[in-house]
Design an enzyme around this catalytic site. Structure first.
Site, PDB file in Angstrom:
ATOM      1  N   ARG A 198       0.879  -1.181   0.000  1.00  0.00           N
ATOM      2  CA  ARG A 198       0.000   0.000   0.000  1.00  0.00           C
ATOM      3  C   ARG A 198       0.908   1.220   0.000  1.00  0.00           C
ATOM      4  NH1 ARG A 198      -5.332   1.428   3.477  1.00  0.00           N
ATOM      5  NH2 ARG A 198      -6.085  -0.003   1.881  1.00  0.00           N
ATOM      6  N   HIS A 245      -7.317   0.475  -6.421  1.00  0.00           N
ATOM      7  CA  HIS A 245      -7.512  -0.357  -5.214  1.00  0.00           C
ATOM      8  C   HIS A 245      -8.234  -1.649  -5.640  1.00  0.00           C
ATOM      9  CE1 HIS A 245      -7.756  -1.449  -1.147  1.00  0.00           C
ATOM     10  NE2 HIS A 245      -8.693  -0.630  -0.699  1.00  0.00           N
ATOM     11  N   GLN A 271     -10.171  -4.185  -3.195  1.00  0.00           N
ATOM     12  CA  GLN A 271     -11.490  -3.751  -2.742  1.00  0.00           C
ATOM     13  C   GLN A 271     -12.554  -4.079  -3.787  1.00  0.00           C
ATOM     14  OE1 GLN A 271     -12.287  -2.134   0.361  1.00  0.00           O
ATOM     15  NE2 GLN A 271     -14.288  -2.801  -0.340  1.00  0.00           N
ATOM     16  N   ASP A 325     -17.224   6.792  -1.699  1.00  0.00           N
ATOM     17  CA  ASP A 325     -15.966   6.726  -0.951  1.00  0.00           C
ATOM     18  C   ASP A 325     -15.727   8.125  -0.390  1.00  0.00           C
ATOM     19  OD1 ASP A 325     -13.433   5.991   0.005  1.00  0.00           O
ATOM     20  OD2 ASP A 325     -12.467   6.029  -1.963  1.00  0.00           O
ATOM     21  N   CYS A 376     -16.272   1.419   0.543  1.00  0.00           N
ATOM     22  CA  CYS A 376     -15.097   0.606   0.897  1.00  0.00           C
ATOM     23  C   CYS A 376     -14.702   0.775   2.357  1.00  0.00           C
ATOM     24  CB  CYS A 376     -13.939   0.950  -0.032  1.00  0.00           C
ATOM     25  SG  CYS A 376     -13.385   2.665   0.091  1.00  0.00           S
ATOM     26  N   ARG A 411     -13.288  -8.768   2.008  1.00  0.00           N
ATOM     27  CA  ARG A 411     -11.868  -8.535   1.719  1.00  0.00           C
ATOM     28  C   ARG A 411     -11.050  -9.770   2.104  1.00  0.00           C
ATOM     29  NH1 ARG A 411      -9.909  -3.355   1.564  1.00  0.00           N
ATOM     30  NH2 ARG A 411      -7.993  -4.411   0.949  1.00  0.00           N
TER      31      ARG A 411
HETATM   32  N1  NVA Z   1      -9.953   6.561  -1.561  1.00  0.00           N
HETATM   33  C1  NVA Z   1      -9.574   6.153  -0.224  1.00  0.00           C
HETATM   34  C2  NVA Z   1      -9.806   4.691  -0.049  1.00  0.00           C
HETATM   35  C3  NVA Z   1      -9.485   4.171   1.332  1.00  0.00           C
HETATM   36  C4  NVA Z   1      -9.673   2.687   1.455  1.00  0.00           C
HETATM   37  C5  NVA Z   1      -8.127   6.529   0.034  1.00  0.00           C
HETATM   38  O1  NVA Z   1      -7.309   6.326  -0.869  1.00  0.00           O
HETATM   39  O2  NVA Z   1      -7.823   7.016   1.112  1.00  0.00           O
HETATM   40  N1   CP Z   2     -11.201  -0.231   2.462  1.00  0.00           N
HETATM   41  C1   CP Z   2      -9.912  -0.276   2.873  1.00  0.00           C
HETATM   42  O1   CP Z   2      -8.975  -0.539   2.125  1.00  0.00           O
HETATM   43  O2   CP Z   2      -9.776  -0.030   4.211  1.00  0.00           O
HETATM   44  P1   CP Z   2      -8.408   0.201   4.996  1.00  0.00           P
HETATM   45  O3   CP Z   2      -7.871   1.535   4.585  1.00  0.00           O
HETATM   46  O4   CP Z   2      -8.827   0.177   6.457  1.00  0.00           O
HETATM   47  O5   CP Z   2      -7.457  -0.901   4.678  1.00  0.00           O
END
Ligand code: NVA
Ligand code: CP
Length: 304
Positions: free
Chosen positions: A105, A132, A135, A220, A260, A288
């Site tokens: 990540r 992502h 997800q 989101d 998500c 997930r």
């Molecule tokens: N769009 C959000 C998704 C978090 C799971 C982010 O990138 O923070």
């Molecule tokens: N939806 C998701 O990826 O959540 P986290 O940021 O908690 O991993």
């Protein structure tokens, strides 16, 4: 390296492979519920690099590995040499020589791509600024379990043209549905990606119009990780882009809504919908775990 399979976006797998993964994820979910899960990953190690915060992604990958007999290792830039400037290419060579799978990540999608290009083991995208895909697998599994095939359905994205929205664009191609993106002007997904998918993706700035007759409505956060400084400006730009009872009344009668998570009640989604007894968002989060077990199994087998 060149022939190592990775999961950096949904486009790395064929539509048939993705469908097989969804079936396998549901099978693995049922096995876990029935207590018949077998430790298929004995001795396998997953390295997890988190340059951004996470609850679901970390817990699901770590729990998933442990439940299948393997081990997951949490690596953060702040206490590895990644945070002190060791090149991503060097880190990829070293880490991949010691583990069986890597999940990352991070911020730029190019960082993930560089790691994968120098990794001798499969790399999984646990979220970048652009995509992502894990997800999406959980979302597609949740839709299939509740409503059957999503092929030919209408999906409405309400909110930022962010990593999740862009993953929905890839999903519209790989899972064959129409996608309407309802975002404020200036917050559209990547123009090249939109152009390449214009046969099935449209941008409709009016969220109520975009939701008309939709089978699935997804949203989101307005400000993603890394955009914290824009929170106030985004609150202003996105007011009116909320998934709530009024918006859902425009969708199909049996429409589902997804998020998500983490969610901001009162911003992109109403508290009423988040706390509704029949919401699927908690199952979407749980999936997930199952979806990623199927992805990890596929990659471990594909690269044997
Ligand atoms: N769009 C959000 C998704 C978090 C799971 C982010 O990138 O923070
Ligand atoms: N939806 C998701 O990826 O959540 P986290 O940021 O908690 O991993």
């Amino acid at each position: 390296m060149a022939d190592t399979r990775h999961f950096l976006t949904l486009m790395d797998f064929s539509p048939d492979e993705l469908q097989a993964l969804l079936r396998r994820a549901t099978e693995m979910k049922q096995a876990r519920l029935a207590g018949t899960e077998s430790p298929r990953f004995t001795g396998k190690v997953l390295g997890m690099i988190f340059a951004k915060s996470s609850t679901r992604t970390r817990v699901s990958f770590e729990a998933g590995m442990t439940q299948l007999g393997g081990h997951a290792m949490f690596l953060s830039p702040s206490d590895t040499q990644l945070g002190r400037g060791e090149p991503i290419e060097d880190s990829a060579r070293v880490i991949s020589s010691m583990v069986d799978l890597v999940m990352i990540r991070t911020f730029g999608h190019d960082i993930l791509e560089s790691f994968a290009a120098h990794s001798s083991v499969p790399v999984i995208n646990g979220l970048t600024d652009d995509y992502h895909p894990c997800q999406l697998m959980a979302d597609m599994q949740t839709y299939a379990e509740h409503r059957g095939s999503i092929s030919g359905k209408v999906v409405t994205w309400v909110g930022d043209g962010n990593n999740m929205a862009q993953s929905y664009i890839n999903a519209s191609r790989q899972f064959d549905f129409e996608l309407r993106v309802a975002c404020p002007p200036g917050y559209e997904p990547d123009a090249t990606l939109l152009e390449a998918n214009r046969d099935r993706v449209s941008v409709i700035h009016d969220p109520l119009a975009a939701a008309a007759g939709a089978d699935l409505v997804v949203t989101d956060v307005w400000a993603s990780m890394g955009q914290e400084a824009e929170q106030k400006a985004r609150e202003a730009a996105f007011s009116g882009y909320q998934v709530n009872a009024e918006l859902m009344s425009r969708a199909a009668g049996d429409a589902l809504y997804m998020h998500c998570l983490p969610a901001h009640r009162g911003e992109e989604i109403s508290a009423e919908l988040m706390d509704a007894a029949d919401t699927v968002v908690w199952e979407e989060a749980e999936n997930r775990l199952h979806a990623q077990k199927a992805i990890m199994e596929f990659l471990l087998l594909a690269n044997r």
